[in-house]
Write an enzyme that holds these catalytic residues in place. Sequence first.
Site, PDB file in Angstrom:
ATOM      1  N   CYS A 110       0.824  -1.207   0.000  1.00 22.73           N
ATOM      2  CA  CYS A 110       0.000   0.000   0.000  1.00 22.73           C
ATOM      3  C   CYS A 110       0.860   1.260   0.000  1.00 22.73           C
ATOM      4  O   CYS A 110       1.417   1.621  -1.031  1.00 22.73           O
ATOM      5  CB  CYS A 110      -1.003  -0.032   1.153  1.00 22.73           C
ATOM      6  SG  CYS A 110      -2.311   1.192   0.933  1.00 22.73           S
ATOM      7  N   HIS A 215      -3.720  -5.026   0.480  1.00 22.04           N
ATOM      8  CA  HIS A 215      -3.191  -5.425   1.791  1.00 22.04           C
ATOM      9  C   HIS A 215      -3.284  -6.938   1.979  1.00 22.04           C
ATOM     10  O   HIS A 215      -4.217  -7.427   2.620  1.00 22.04           O
ATOM     11  CB  HIS A 215      -3.969  -4.723   2.913  1.00 22.04           C
ATOM     12  CG  HIS A 215      -3.553  -3.301   3.132  1.00 22.04           C
ATOM     13  ND1 HIS A 215      -2.519  -2.956   3.978  1.00 22.04           N
ATOM     14  CD2 HIS A 215      -4.014  -2.148   2.608  1.00 22.04           C
ATOM     15  CE1 HIS A 215      -2.370  -1.631   3.974  1.00 22.04           C
ATOM     16  NE2 HIS A 215      -3.266  -1.119   3.152  1.00 22.04           N
ATOM     17  N   GLU A 217      -1.748  -8.784   3.965  1.00 17.98           N
ATOM     18  CA  GLU A 217      -1.623  -9.201   5.381  1.00 17.98           C
ATOM     19  C   GLU A 217      -2.988  -9.331   6.057  1.00 17.98           C
ATOM     20  O   GLU A 217      -3.091  -9.943   7.111  1.00 17.98           O
ATOM     21  CB  GLU A 217      -0.702  -8.239   6.147  1.00 17.98           C
ATOM     22  CG  GLU A 217      -1.312  -6.897   6.555  1.00 17.98           C
ATOM     23  CD  GLU A 217      -1.396  -5.880   5.413  1.00 17.98           C
ATOM     24  OE1 GLU A 217      -1.096  -6.229   4.254  1.00 17.98           O
ATOM     25  OE2 GLU A 217      -1.792  -4.724   5.704  1.00 17.98           O
TER      26      GLU A 217
END
Length: 244
Positions: A110, A215, A217
Amino acid sequence: MPTLIGITAGRIKDSSAIIRVALIDKYISAIQNAGGIPLILPSGTRAQELGLLFEKFDGFLLTGGGDIATERFGGEPNPKVYDIDPDRDELEIGLALMASKMNKPLLGICRGHQVINVALGGTLYTDITSQRPNALRHDWFPDIPRDYEAHSIKVSHGSLLENILSTNELQVNSLHHQGIKQLAADLTPTAFAPDGIIEAVEVIEHRFFMGVQWHPEWMLARDDMTNLFRTFVSTTNDGKQLEK
Ligand code: MN
């Protein structure tokens, strides 16, 4: 060999004006699950220590966060620009430049994806909605589940990213209001949103130098996203440390 991954962190000021080093813990577990040892690199790390720090780590993860200072890339001022931290810009741009030159693995997520582009000479839309009125909505935050699959991306044939994800089209989350405008000369775009916004970049001849605008994660239940972290961490430990 343990694999040390330096993870950059931001700073937040709480209601009593105390400043804290801040990092969403998903990044930590993403690196641990991929076999790496995460160590946090705080914003405010001194420039003269960067070279030494750089040597100590096997790879770097540039994380999400507030915006890069608009002056860094000659961007159009916009009232939605938020959470500028010049020290963090300095640290992350420095790491990105060194990692690109020294062939050291680096993953930008990001903000980190945007840092990579700015470090190598590219520019950003300082607010996609204002500057690309026909774009899709990309700012699915703050009050939306962070794993919400906001839009699809198309991944370029022959890219490392295609190899990692094992597909050319997938759904991703989208928690950004800025995006790559002018792409840096050394970067190759390797994924696009349907509106043309660049969602991933790579330096093709590098061992692993990649930015992703989404993202991963927050989507560790998905094999494609865990494979992204696993490939990143395993590349840091493959014994090749070449100077370009
Ligand atoms: Mn997006």
